[in-house]
Design an enzyme around this catalytic site. Structure first.
Site, PDB file in Angstrom:
ATOM      1  N   ASN A  81       0.854  -1.266  -0.119  1.00 49.18           N
ATOM      2  CA  ASN A  81      -0.001   0.006  -0.105  1.00 49.18           C
ATOM      3  C   ASN A  81       0.813   1.391  -0.096  1.00 49.18           C
ATOM      4  O   ASN A  81       0.207   2.346   0.160  1.00 49.18           O
ATOM      5  CB  ASN A  81      -0.938   0.195   1.270  1.00 49.18           C
ATOM      6  CG  ASN A  81      -1.782  -1.263   1.339  1.00 49.18           C
ATOM      7  OD1 ASN A  81      -1.562  -2.170   2.037  1.00 49.18           O
ATOM      8  ND2 ASN A  81      -2.621  -1.591   0.210  1.00 49.18           N
ATOM      9  N   ILE A  89       1.109   6.746   0.313  1.00 50.01           N
ATOM     10  CA  ILE A  89       0.384   5.821   1.377  1.00 50.01           C
ATOM     11  C   ILE A  89      -1.251   5.520   0.957  1.00 50.01           C
ATOM     12  O   ILE A  89      -1.911   6.645   0.906  1.00 50.01           O
ATOM     13  CB  ILE A  89       0.331   5.894   2.704  1.00 50.01           C
ATOM     14  CG1 ILE A  89       2.048   6.309   3.183  1.00 50.01           C
ATOM     15  CG2 ILE A  89      -0.106   4.942   3.300  1.00 50.01           C
ATOM     16  CD1 ILE A  89       2.112   6.880   4.546  1.00 50.01           C
ATOM     17  N   CYS A  90      -1.684   4.364   0.678  1.00 46.72           N
ATOM     18  CA  CYS A  90      -2.978   4.144   0.531  1.00 46.72           C
ATOM     19  C   CYS A  90      -3.524   3.676   1.595  1.00 46.72           C
ATOM     20  O   CYS A  90      -3.642   2.548   2.006  1.00 46.72           O
ATOM     21  CB  CYS A  90      -3.245   3.143  -0.960  1.00 46.72           C
ATOM     22  SG  CYS A  90      -5.064   2.951  -1.042  1.00 46.72           S
ATOM     23  N   LEU A  91      -4.455   4.670   2.315  1.00 48.87           N
ATOM     24  CA  LEU A  91      -4.903   4.303   3.678  1.00 48.87           C
ATOM     25  C   LEU A  91      -6.102   4.852   3.549  1.00 48.87           C
ATOM     26  O   LEU A  91      -6.289   6.242   3.565  1.00 48.87           O
ATOM     27  CB  LEU A  91      -4.009   4.704   4.823  1.00 48.87           C
ATOM     28  CG  LEU A  91      -4.488   4.505   6.015  1.00 48.87           C
ATOM     29  CD1 LEU A  91      -4.437   2.662   6.405  1.00 48.87           C
ATOM     30  CD2 LEU A  91      -3.385   4.952   7.165  1.00 48.87           C
TER      31      LEU A  91
ATOM     32  N   CYS B 312      -3.801   5.822  -5.738  1.00 45.07           N
ATOM     33  CA  CYS B 312      -4.270   4.597  -5.733  1.00 45.07           C
ATOM     34  C   CYS B 312      -5.220   4.439  -6.948  1.00 45.07           C
ATOM     35  O   CYS B 312      -6.183   5.231  -7.414  1.00 45.07           O
ATOM     36  CB  CYS B 312      -5.120   4.643  -4.628  1.00 45.07           C
ATOM     37  SG  CYS B 312      -5.784   3.013  -4.094  1.00 45.07           S
TER      38      CYS B 312
END
Lengths: 157, 577
Positions: A81, A89-91, B312
């Site tokens: 991630n 950051i993919c959060l 993302c």
């Protein structure tokens, strides 16, 4: 603007007061700009990141805490991630699940938790995600450990 | 009908097979309430009702929007005995579908229904606030100690200071999320009380509070499957609500006719997809369109263009649907999307040229009919003048509504004709229905295998199968050609009649002698009826024989209405507000 400054100042004081409360996290505010923070976090134990120290960069927006801070890894890390090049950051809590009740300190804690429990189904680092998804835990761990050694540990000698 | 201008025998002929032209009379009668056909009227109205059951669409103006929304709110408030803001949150979450709310209630019960929509119904009064009156409360957002009078507690019992709440609301309203502003506490999905939001935001910025109210109100239109904004430019301010759950074409009070499915102009017998592809093909690619194709992807759920603003690849649309940025797939199943799928595209120059020729064939005809339509529209005024002149002259009959009817029939038929060309372009082309044809082929194969499956499995003769395959393909091709021939025949017949009708109506009938005029009248009315029937047949053929074979495809067209696109009626609140 004023509200975010006041809140960050309070968080700063809180960090100063409880410096020893969480030994895994060390939050430092930029000397000249209260909207820029860095953090040093320790890789959680029993993960390939154990023993490494990772640096995070915080860019706090003016509408903080109503909008989330932008956080990225400055230290290279092999994690599904985290973008391998940019450290993005993919959060979820940094995007749409953000709540103003979060603090910079608790964001650090969430990132440590993410390091221990990756989400291979929404990968920013596809190689890493694919290793985990194909069930190659050993491959993933050795890659992650190698990068931890290379980038997140003090060089010996 | 029209029994008083003699020659009743001739007229009876068309009365008998003309239920429609007469019912068509009803909608354009200004001063045409002649007694002479009253006795026939009931019968015709009965026919009419069987075709259209009640008004199926309503105009919602700025003024009636509030009342229309209240109707649904009151229903939910009464049924579930909840407060207005809870009812609104529920309805917004379930896209204003009252039936859906009730279905969820029956299936899953109160608690789950409320939880899913972020509704917390609490019984507590404002008691605790008086208890804390003298003390101070620490706000968890700004970390300030504030007096208990300066804090607000929401239904979810989370309490923060008014300043923080207000800031939170302002950010959310400006982000366009007025309809579902949730509590600030972590993992609390409760929807905030709209009255409290209004009060707090209003104290700081009354314009924004107004905006908030407008957003809430407009949610009724934007989140509601049965209500759509009229797509007129500049916007007339109206919305249309349909009462039946099917694809239709409607006419707004402002006069614009549009397809309720895709909000573009009324385009039947083209399906929405066909029309979208066609208008895109015909339109010069503007810079905006280019930008949108390069930088955005349509959300698979709400079809709005979505721009990616982060790294993302799991993108979340404002409608809350997550989808994969690479393949546009709905789930975040990244497995299949990276695989290369070989599309057997043979783009040699020969076929490109053929494609272009084919397109030009259909486009030219489409364009010709659209242009004719524009020219014929101009006839409306001259025809009006002519009719007025006829009134003044002393003829035996003062009833000329059949002329207007004929003219309207011409307008409608001309439009149908022009849209039938893009329909044919896609129906008999290779771009659409590829998958469906494949499926159909598979179905055939399965059927045959079922018949002699045993034998076949034993023999496994590759050659035979190959031969069979070829034959199957040939059969399908043959079937397609037959259908295309049939369609084109009907289209040509229809076209010939439309042209003839156009010619008749352009005649200088105002200077005809009485006999000649009567003859012209007979011809025009008869032709109008024939054209109507042909139009209906064309639609029937399209619906059952052409589109009907592809049940899986989402190609549905608005049904044929011989009266033309239905005018939406004014909305009258049943609450009397």
């Amino acid at each position: 603007m004023q509200a975010s400054r006041a809140r960050l100042f309070k968080e700063y004081k809180e960090v100063q007061r409880e410096k020893t409360a969480d030994p895994d996290i060390q939050l430092v505010c930029d000397d000249s700009n209260i909207f820029k923070w860095t953090a040093l976090i320790k890789g959680p134990s029993e993960t390939p990141f154990e023993g490494g120290v990772f640096q995070l960069a915080f860019a706090v927006p003016e509408q903080y805490p109503l909008q989330p801070p932008q956080v990225r890894f400055l230290t290279k890390i092999f994690h599904p991630n985290v973008h391998f090049k940019t450290g993005e950051i993919c959060l979820d809590i940094l995007k749409n699940a953000w709540s103003p009740a979060w603090t910079l300190q608790s964001v650090c804690r969430a990132i440590i938790a993410l390091m221990a429990h990756p989400e291979p189904d929404s990968p920013l680092n596809c190689d890493s995600g694919n290793l985990l998804r194909s069930g190659d835990t050993r491959g993933y761990q050795s890659m992650a450990r190698m990068y931890t050694r290379l980038a997140a540990m003090p060089k010996k000698g | 009908m029209m029994g008083d201008h003699g020659n009743s025998e001739d007229e009876y002929v068309y009365v008998s097979d003309d239920d429609d032209d007469i019912s068509g009379v009803d909608d354009c009668d200004d001063d045409y309430e002649a007694d002479d056909y009253d006795d026939n009227r009931d019968e015709f109205q009965a026919v009419d009702v069987s075709i259209v059951t009640g008004p199926s669409s309503k105009v919602i103006t700025k003024e009636s929007l509030l009342a229309a929304q209240r109707e649904d709110l009151v229903r939910i408030m009464d049924l579930l005995s909840v407060k207005e803001h809870h009812a609104r949150a529920l309805l917004i979450h379930y896209s204003w579908d009252v039936e859906k709310v009730l279905a969820v209630l029956v299936e899953h019960g109160n608690d789950e229904l409320f939880a899913a929509a972020g509704v917390k119904v609490v019984e507590h009064d404002d008691g605790p606030s008086s208890l804390q009156f003298s003390s101070t409360v620490s706000c968890n957002i700004c970390y300030d100690d504030v007096s208990a009078t300066e804090v607000t507690t929401m239904d979810c019992s989370h309490c923060f200071c008014n300043d923080c709440w207000t800031n939170h609301f302002i950010v959310k309203i400006n982000e366009g999320q007025s309809r579902s502003i949730t509590c600030m506490a972590h993992k609390c999905g409760a929807i905030c009380d709209e009255a409290k939001i209004r009060c707090l935001v209003g104290a700081r910025d009354s314009d924004l509070a107004e905006k908030f109210d407008r957003f809430l109100l407009e949610s009724y239109i934007e989140d509601n499957k049965r209500v759509k904004w009229c797509p007129s430019v500049p916007h007339c301010g109206n919305a249309i609500r349909i009462e039946v759950d099917e694809l239709c074409e409607v006419e707004c009070a402002c006069g614009l006719q549009f397809c309720f499915g895709c909000s573009s102009e009324a385009h039947s017998p083209c399906s929405c997809l066909m029309w979208k592809l066609w208008s895109k093909k015909c339109q010069d690619e503007s810079m905006t369109a280019n930008w949108i194709t390069v930088h955005t992807k349509p959300c698979p759920s709400c079809h709005k263009p979505v721009e990616k603003n982060g790294g993302c690849n799991l993108v979340r649309c404002i409608c809350k649907r997550t989808f994969c940025w690479h393949c546009g797939g709905q789930t975040h199943d990244f497995y299949g999307c990276g695989r290369y799928k070989d599309k057997d595209v043979e783009m040699d120059t020969q076929s490109a040229k053929r494609d272009l020729e084919r397109y030009m064939h259909y486009y030219n005809r489409y364009k010709a009919h659209t242009d004719s339509f524009k020219l014929e529209r101009k006839m409306k005024k001259t025809m009006h003048n002519k009719i007025n002149k006829l009134y003044e002259s002393d003829t035996s009959s003062k009833d000329f509504s059949w002329i207007t009817n004929g003219l309207n029939r011409l307008f409608r038929s001309r439009r149908i004709l022009s849209y039938s060309y893009p329909f044919a372009f896609y129906m008999f082309g290779n771009q659409l229905f590829k998958e469906d044809r494949k499926k159909k082929k598979q179905r055939y194969e399965e059927e045959e295998e079922g018949e002699e499956g045993e034998k076949k499995k034993k023999r496994q003769k590759y050659e035979e199968e190959k031969k069979k395959n070829k034959q199957l393909e040939d059969d399908m091709k043959k079937e397609r050609t037959i259908k295309q021939d049939l369609f084109e025949d009907q289209q040509q017949q229809f076209e010939a009649n439309v042209e003839k009708l156009s010619m008749y109506l352009e005649e200088k009938f105002e200077s005809y002698s009485e006999d000649k005029f009567k003859d012209w009248k007979m011809r025009t009315i008869a032709l109008s009826v024939t054209t109507d029937n042909l139009g209906r047949n064309l639609y029937e053929f399209i619906e059952t024989d052409l589109l009907g074979c592809f049940k899986d495809a989402d190609h549905k067209i608005a049904p044929y209405k011989s009266k033309g696109v239905e005018k939406a009626s004014e909305h009258h609140s049943s609450l009397g507000i």
